[in-house]
Structure formats: structure tokens, C-alpha cells
Enzyme design. Sequence first.
Site, PDB file in Angstrom:
ATOM      1  N   HIS A  10      -0.461  -3.857  -3.503  1.00  7.32           N
ATOM      2  CA  HIS A  10      -0.522  -2.577  -2.803  1.00  7.32           C
ATOM      3  C   HIS A  10      -1.501  -1.591  -3.436  1.00  7.32           C
ATOM      4  O   HIS A  10      -2.093  -0.760  -2.747  1.00  7.32           O
ATOM      5  CB  HIS A  10       0.871  -1.943  -2.692  1.00  7.32           C
ATOM      6  CG  HIS A  10       1.434  -1.482  -4.002  1.00  7.32           C
ATOM      7  ND1 HIS A  10       1.960  -2.355  -4.944  1.00  7.32           N
ATOM      8  CD2 HIS A  10       1.556  -0.245  -4.537  1.00  7.32           C
ATOM      9  CE1 HIS A  10       2.373  -1.672  -5.982  1.00  7.32           C
ATOM     10  NE2 HIS A  10       2.142  -0.393  -5.782  1.00  7.32           N
ATOM     11  N   ASP A  11      -1.701  -1.648  -4.735  1.00  4.70           N
ATOM     12  CA  ASP A  11      -2.606  -0.716  -5.405  1.00  4.70           C
ATOM     13  C   ASP A  11      -3.884  -1.384  -5.915  1.00  4.70           C
ATOM     14  O   ASP A  11      -4.577  -0.832  -6.778  1.00  4.70           O
ATOM     15  CB  ASP A  11      -1.896  -0.040  -6.584  1.00  4.70           C
ATOM     16  CG  ASP A  11      -1.083   1.168  -6.154  1.00  4.70           C
ATOM     17  OD1 ASP A  11      -1.308   1.672  -5.032  1.00  4.70           O
ATOM     18  OD2 ASP A  11      -0.220   1.611  -6.936  1.00  4.70           O
ATOM     19  N   LYS A  37      -7.230   0.449  -6.463  1.00  3.32           N
ATOM     20  CA  LYS A  37      -7.476   1.345  -7.594  1.00  3.32           C
ATOM     21  C   LYS A  37      -8.428   0.740  -8.618  1.00  3.32           C
ATOM     22  O   LYS A  37      -8.904   1.443  -9.513  1.00  3.32           O
ATOM     23  CB  LYS A  37      -6.152   1.704  -8.272  1.00  3.32           C
ATOM     24  CG  LYS A  37      -5.296   2.668  -7.466  1.00  3.32           C
ATOM     25  CD  LYS A  37      -4.042   3.058  -8.229  1.00  3.32           C
ATOM     26  CE  LYS A  37      -3.212   4.070  -7.443  1.00  3.32           C
ATOM     27  NZ  LYS A  37      -1.968   4.455  -8.174  1.00  3.32           N
ATOM     28  N   HIS A  86      -7.953   4.574  -2.354  1.00  2.26           N
ATOM     29  CA  HIS A  86      -7.591   3.244  -2.838  1.00  2.26           C
ATOM     30  C   HIS A  86      -6.869   2.417  -1.776  1.00  2.26           C
ATOM     31  O   HIS A  86      -6.917   1.179  -1.807  1.00  2.26           O
ATOM     32  CB  HIS A  86      -6.710   3.344  -4.102  1.00  2.26           C
ATOM     33  CG  HIS A  86      -5.277   3.680  -3.837  1.00  2.26           C
ATOM     34  ND1 HIS A  86      -4.826   4.972  -3.670  1.00  2.26           N
ATOM     35  CD2 HIS A  86      -4.178   2.882  -3.706  1.00  2.26           C
ATOM     36  CE1 HIS A  86      -3.521   4.957  -3.460  1.00  2.26           C
ATOM     37  NE2 HIS A  86      -3.095   3.706  -3.478  1.00  2.26           N
ATOM     38  N   HIS A 138       0.608   2.058   3.119  1.00  3.78           N
ATOM     39  CA  HIS A 138       1.801   2.292   2.298  1.00  3.78           C
ATOM     40  C   HIS A 138       1.929   3.737   1.828  1.00  3.78           C
ATOM     41  O   HIS A 138       2.948   4.108   1.242  1.00  3.78           O
ATOM     42  CB  HIS A 138       1.853   1.315   1.114  1.00  3.78           C
ATOM     43  CG  HIS A 138       0.906   1.614  -0.009  1.00  3.78           C
ATOM     44  ND1 HIS A 138      -0.417   1.213  -0.005  1.00  3.78           N
ATOM     45  CD2 HIS A 138       1.087   2.254  -1.185  1.00  3.78           C
ATOM     46  CE1 HIS A 138      -0.994   1.599  -1.130  1.00  3.78           C
ATOM     47  NE2 HIS A 138      -0.104   2.235  -1.867  1.00  3.78           N
ATOM     48  N   HIS A 139       0.919   4.576   2.088  1.00  2.90           N
ATOM     49  CA  HIS A 139       1.035   6.004   1.796  1.00  2.90           C
ATOM     50  C   HIS A 139       1.112   6.859   3.075  1.00  2.90           C
ATOM     51  O   HIS A 139       1.018   8.078   3.001  1.00  2.90           O
ATOM     52  CB  HIS A 139      -0.137   6.480   0.933  1.00  2.90           C
ATOM     53  CG  HIS A 139       0.044   6.201  -0.530  1.00  2.90           C
ATOM     54  ND1 HIS A 139       1.029   6.812  -1.288  1.00  2.90           N
ATOM     55  CD2 HIS A 139      -0.621   5.373  -1.379  1.00  2.90           C
ATOM     56  CE1 HIS A 139       0.950   6.381  -2.542  1.00  2.90           C
ATOM     57  NE2 HIS A 139      -0.028   5.500  -2.622  1.00  2.90           N
TER      58      HIS A 139
END
Length: 339
Positions: A184-185, A188, A213, A238-239
Amino acid sequence: MTLPYSPAHPLLRYQNSTGVRLLVILALLATLLLATMALVYAMGGAGSSYHLAYLPIILAGFLFYRVGGLVMGAAAGLLLGPLMPFNALVAAPQEPASWLSRLVFFVLAGLLTGQLALLLRQHMEQLNDAYVYTLYSFASLVAVRDEQVNGHCERTADNSRTVGAALGLTGRELQALYQAGFLHDVGKVAIPDRILLKAGPLTEQEFQTVRSHTALGADLVSRGGEEFTPVAQGIRTHHERWDGTGYPASLQGSDIPLFGRILGVIEVFEALTSERPYRKPVGIAQASELLRREAGGHFDPDVVEQFLELLAQGKIAVADELPDAALMEKTKDVPPSLR
């Protein structure tokens, strides 16, 4: 590292199918074979256009490998053998040596096609596995570099899959959700250290860079091909927030893909209950209260309800360093770093 999800070539998805879908594929192959036989007869019999039979043989070998090629080759050889006249106009029969030799060639063609298709699939799975390993390495690097929390990616992935299963997802959906949780990240990895690891407040421009990201990660993952589309959608969204105030697209309610809604809840809980360089973790009770308070605002209420039920049953993994909840101050809001 054991890969939880290794996508196959899109044309080979039937491998994961059962029941009706498999029967439909078999019926279509049988129909194609019979249609080919009818066309051969209409064009004058086995002496003129029997090469058309290679089409269903090759297709069966590609879809069902050696067994499919063998069965279809034998079936085509028999239908074009004693069951098909050499000359349809006068119904002249074929010599046994003629149709038997043709049957052997059909079977060999089916076996060869099946073997080549199997090698192709294995090669593509190896390439996909290598791509997934690379992405997982990036995700692990981000977790150490940014979160500095042991098991962060694994817990996010496992908890996402647990919630997804409770919400009715199965099979490949759960595999893709696990992968989206782990990655998910991953975007970044492209954020400069001076921004990602900045101790003080971020400027508006820096904040926008951090927000990028989600899109960066989704674009990176989607390069793996069509099989990664659900994974990329979960990473991209997801954000997003249930009330439409999230990013990157300000999606609202059920317009947010389910993967994104699940990951949104899991990630915030994981961030709140994990040790960070800039703050101590909060207790399970405090984190749960925040999720309840933000249900219908920040989060999908159904996902929150299911998550909290699983948490109460002890099915949600929590960071090992979580302290006694009674010793923690009550969290009033999500930290700015999670927005």
C-alpha cells in the site's frame, strides 16, 4: 519470502475456475470441433480441408496443456477418420492408413502445443514472481525507512485479508487484497528523504508530494499487467475517505473500491497502535474508539463494524510493542502524518 499471490497469464484464468465456467469452456471447445467437422464436410471431405481441425486442437492444447491437446487431437482424428468420407460428394471411404497417420499427427500437434503452453505459463509466472519480489523488496524498504516498525507490511496485509474474508471475498480476490495491503505504501520509495523523514511540519508543497505516493505506487504496481489492476486500485484509493474528503480523487462512499475502504481502516489502526519515532502507540481501546467515531466520516461504517468484531475475537494482528491501554492517553484525532 513466500509469495501469497502469483498471477497467471490472463488467458489462463480458467485454471482458477470451477463449475459452470469450466463447463462453458469445454462446451465451446466441443462446439468449435463439431463446427470444424461440418465445415470440412461441406468443403468436400477429409481429402480437401482437414487442416482446419488444427484450430480446435491448438486451442485445446493452449488451454488445457498436454491432456487437452491429446484429447482434442484424438477426437479430431477420429471424426476426420472413419466418421468422415474422403470425398463427401460420393461418400468415398478413406483408407485406414490415411486417417490413422492423420490421427497421429493431430495427437502430436496437440501434445506439442500443450507442452509449449505449459512452458509459457511457467515462464510468465516466473517473471511475475520476480516482479512481485521486487515490489515486496521496495515495500519492505519503505517500511524500514519511513515507519521503522517491524512487521508493518505483513500485519497490514494479513489484517486486510482477514477483513476481506469476513466481508465475503474469496480466492484470487483475497490474494490480491493481501498484496495490496503489503504494497500500500510502495509509492513512498519515490518520495525524497528530506520530505519523507522531515522532523518538523511539512509545507503545503511537501504535503502534496507525500500525498502523491498513492498514485505513484498504483502506477508502479499496474506495470505488472492486467492481473495487478485490483491491487493497484487498492493502493491508489487507500487514502480516500467515506465522506469524500480524501485523496487523490476525492471519491465518496461506495465509489471507493472495497480494497481501498478496507486498507483505509487497517492502515489507520496499524499506525495508531505501532511505535513511531515521533510518538508512542495508543491502546486498542483508544484506537477502536477513534474508528467508531470516524465511521461514516473517514471510514466505511460496514468495514469498521466488521473490523471491530474481528478485533474483539482476537483475529486482528497488533504490533508486539503495544503497551497496556490503561497507560495511554485517549487519542482525540488522527495524527497529521496519517492524513
